[in-house]
Design a protein around this motif. Sequence first.
Motif, PDB file in Angstrom:
ATOM      1  N   ARG A 221       0.580 -25.479  44.114  1.00 27.63           N
ATOM      2  CA  ARG A 221      -0.332 -26.302  43.317  1.00 27.63           C
ATOM      3  C   ARG A 221      -1.119 -27.272  44.203  1.00 27.63           C
ATOM      4  O   ARG A 221      -1.119 -28.473  44.018  1.00 27.63           O
ATOM      5  CB  ARG A 221       0.441 -27.073  42.242  1.00 27.63           C
ATOM      6  N   ASP A 222      -1.760 -26.675  45.213  1.00 26.26           N
ATOM      7  CA  ASP A 222      -2.610 -27.444  46.122  1.00 26.26           C
ATOM      8  C   ASP A 222      -1.844 -28.564  46.830  1.00 26.26           C
ATOM      9  O   ASP A 222      -2.362 -29.662  47.065  1.00 26.26           O
ATOM     10  CB  ASP A 222      -3.811 -28.041  45.374  1.00 26.26           C
ATOM     11  N   GLY A 223      -0.593 -28.296  47.159  1.00 26.46           N
ATOM     12  CA  GLY A 223       0.203 -29.251  47.905  1.00 26.46           C
ATOM     13  C   GLY A 223       0.877 -30.330  47.087  1.00 26.46           C
ATOM     14  O   GLY A 223       1.537 -31.218  47.650  1.00 26.46           O
ATOM     15  N   THR A 224       0.758 -30.273  45.762  1.00 28.28           N
ATOM     16  CA  THR A 224       1.392 -31.303  44.924  1.00 28.28           C
ATOM     17  C   THR A 224       2.837 -30.958  44.569  1.00 28.28           C
ATOM     18  O   THR A 224       3.560 -31.811  44.053  1.00 28.28           O
ATOM     19  CB  THR A 224       0.597 -31.505  43.629  1.00 28.28           C
ATOM     20  N   LEU A 225       3.277 -29.750  44.838  1.00 30.63           N
ATOM     21  CA  LEU A 225       4.645 -29.346  44.552  1.00 30.63           C
ATOM     22  C   LEU A 225       5.210 -28.637  45.774  1.00 30.63           C
ATOM     23  O   LEU A 225       4.610 -27.673  46.268  1.00 30.63           O
ATOM     24  CB  LEU A 225       4.694 -28.419  43.336  1.00 30.63           C
ATOM     25  N   ARG A 226       6.310 -29.116  46.253  1.00 37.51           N
ATOM     26  CA  ARG A 226       6.974 -28.505  47.415  1.00 37.51           C
ATOM     27  C   ARG A 226       8.321 -27.946  46.980  1.00 37.51           C
ATOM     28  O   ARG A 226       9.120 -28.642  46.343  1.00 37.51           O
ATOM     29  CB  ARG A 226       7.167 -29.535  48.526  1.00 37.51           C
ATOM     30  N   ALA A 277       5.401 -33.906  44.348  1.00 37.87           N
ATOM     31  CA  ALA A 277       4.479 -35.042  44.429  1.00 37.87           C
ATOM     32  C   ALA A 277       3.412 -34.849  43.365  1.00 37.87           C
ATOM     33  O   ALA A 277       2.561 -33.971  43.468  1.00 37.87           O
ATOM     34  CB  ALA A 277       3.853 -35.124  45.813  1.00 37.87           C
ATOM     35  N   ALA A 278       3.466 -35.647  42.300  1.00 36.53           N
ATOM     36  CA  ALA A 278       2.536 -35.487  41.179  1.00 36.53           C
ATOM     37  C   ALA A 278       1.161 -36.039  41.533  1.00 36.53           C
ATOM     38  O   ALA A 278       1.014 -37.221  41.850  1.00 36.53           O
ATOM     39  CB  ALA A 278       3.077 -36.193  39.944  1.00 36.53           C
ATOM     40  N   ALA A 279       0.140 -35.184  41.502  1.00 35.60           N
ATOM     41  CA  ALA A 279      -1.201 -35.602  41.894  1.00 35.60           C
ATOM     42  C   ALA A 279      -1.754 -36.669  40.958  1.00 35.60           C
ATOM     43  O   ALA A 279      -2.479 -37.569  41.386  1.00 35.60           O
ATOM     44  CB  ALA A 279      -2.143 -34.399  41.919  1.00 35.60           C
ATOM     45  N   GLN A 280      -1.398 -36.624  39.669  1.00 35.93           N
ATOM     46  CA  GLN A 280      -1.963 -37.579  38.731  1.00 35.93           C
ATOM     47  C   GLN A 280      -1.423 -38.988  38.929  1.00 35.93           C
ATOM     48  O   GLN A 280      -1.974 -39.951  38.402  1.00 35.93           O
ATOM     49  CB  GLN A 280      -1.713 -37.124  37.282  1.00 35.93           C
ATOM     50  N   LEU A 281      -0.327 -39.122  39.700  1.00 38.75           N
ATOM     51  CA  LEU A 281       0.223 -40.441  39.962  1.00 38.75           C
ATOM     52  C   LEU A 281      -0.092 -40.904  41.387  1.00 38.75           C
ATOM     53  O   LEU A 281       0.514 -41.834  41.894  1.00 38.75           O
ATOM     54  CB  LEU A 281       1.739 -40.431  39.734  1.00 38.75           C
ATOM     55  N   ASP A 282      -1.026 -40.252  42.010  1.00 35.74           N
ATOM     56  CA  ASP A 282      -1.603 -40.615  43.297  1.00 35.74           C
ATOM     57  C   ASP A 282      -0.549 -40.903  44.355  1.00 35.74           C
ATOM     58  O   ASP A 282      -0.099 -39.997  45.035  1.00 35.74           O
ATOM     59  CB  ASP A 282      -2.558 -41.800  43.125  1.00 35.74           C
ATOM     60  N   ARG A 283      -0.127 -42.154  44.516  1.00 29.41           N
ATOM     61  CA  ARG A 283       0.736 -42.537  45.628  1.00 29.41           C
ATOM     62  C   ARG A 283       2.226 -42.326  45.363  1.00 29.41           C
ATOM     63  O   ARG A 283       3.056 -42.596  46.230  1.00 29.41           O
ATOM     64  CB  ARG A 283       0.502 -44.011  45.966  1.00 29.41           C
ATOM     65  N   TRP A 284       2.574 -41.878  44.192  1.00 30.69           N
ATOM     66  CA  TRP A 284       3.991 -41.687  43.862  1.00 30.69           C
ATOM     67  C   TRP A 284       4.468 -40.304  44.307  1.00 30.69           C
ATOM     68  O   TRP A 284       3.748 -39.316  44.206  1.00 30.69           O
ATOM     69  CB  TRP A 284       4.213 -41.829  42.362  1.00 30.69           C
ATOM     70  N   GLN A 285       5.704 -40.252  44.797  1.00 30.46           N
ATOM     71  CA  GLN A 285       6.337 -38.970  45.137  1.00 30.46           C
ATOM     72  C   GLN A 285       7.770 -38.982  44.634  1.00 30.46           C
ATOM     73  O   GLN A 285       8.505 -39.948  44.830  1.00 30.46           O
ATOM     74  CB  GLN A 285       6.321 -38.738  46.648  1.00 30.46           C
ATOM     75  N   PHE A 286       8.147 -37.898  43.958  1.00 29.64           N
ATOM     76  CA  PHE A 286       9.493 -37.776  43.387  1.00 29.64           C
ATOM     77  C   PHE A 286      10.232 -36.636  44.092  1.00 29.64           C
ATOM     78  O   PHE A 286       9.666 -35.560  44.296  1.00 29.64           O
ATOM     79  CB  PHE A 286       9.410 -37.494  41.881  1.00 29.64           C
ATOM     80  N   ASN A 287      11.474 -36.895  44.448  1.00 32.27           N
ATOM     81  CA  ASN A 287      12.273 -35.902  45.165  1.00 32.27           C
ATOM     82  C   ASN A 287      13.557 -35.616  44.396  1.00 32.27           C
ATOM     83  O   ASN A 287      14.240 -36.552  43.957  1.00 32.27           O
ATOM     84  CB  ASN A 287      12.635 -36.413  46.559  1.00 32.27           C
TER      85      ASN A 287
END
Length: 332
Positions: A221-226, A277-287
């Motif tokens: 998803r264009d780098g938003t999901l790893r 890493a959710a693109a809609q939340l810009d600077r937030w990343q969830f692991n």
Amino acid sequence: AFDDRVNWIGGYYSLNEDTKSRTYRWTMLDLPRAGTTGAALNNLRADAQTYLQNWRATVGLPPTAPGIFGHIDQLNFIEGEQQAIFGEVTVGLTQKLEMTLGVRVTDDEGRTFSMTPTDGFRPASPGDEPRGNIYAGTLASVQERPDFGNNTTNKFGLSYQLTDDVMVYGSWSEGFTETGINFVNVPTLVSPGNCQAQSTGFPLTREEIANREIGIRSDWRDGTLRLNATYIDASWDGMRVVALPIDPCTGLPAPNPYPTSDGLGDASGWEVELTMAAAQLDRWQFNVGLGIIDTAYRDAGFFDPTSGSGTSPSAPCAYAPDNSATIGVQYD
């Protein structure tokens, strides 16, 4: 180098460690001794021994020897030295396939200075701090760590770039722990019927681990999901376990555990890791990480089912979890 298809690194590693340790233990002070001097000082009085054995039988415990080793006051200074040379090279075999080779040669040595404590004795009242310098002492003996020679460990790996966003890999590598020697007071035959606790050295060879790993690393998803997935299988040779010595006077286990390298272990497991890493939340990343682990001893080495010392075949490795999970939040 070679049109950027070969990358390498090499180096030298050195570690010097100095450790001070003091172990003070006094047990079973409420039970009377058989006497105040000689071998009688380390034996229970007959009526106390009868009382103790009756209690152990009532609660389902095996009998113990009449000798007790209540007073332990050990002061040791330990020096350890380790040097290693290492190198690793990665070669691009094709545009998508890379191979990695690595090697490390290690040598270690060390010694234990057994000291006679001269200060910092046990306080008169429970809970009080020891008085004076607890590490003060005079040199009694020097024991050199056994020389088991150099240790060479290797690494081999392959990685393949399926697409710009998906990579698969596999690797085989080795690891180890340094050698050592532990000194423990264990019952030793001095004369017939007289087995006193004496400091005895137990050499510890290197524990060696062979690790096999395969996995996938991917972005979606264009780098938003790893999405990462890994399977690891490891074998652990020469695992150090704790055993109980046998009192040569009674033939029964003595309450003085010592480390041994006679045990062998085998562990395997696989782990799935998800990073989003959710693109809609810009600077937030969830692991989010999940893992399932399966371990077992494959050989007893030394095992006494009566005292429970050593390792039990097919039993899970001590302190190894069945599952693991991690949750993380990061804000840039």
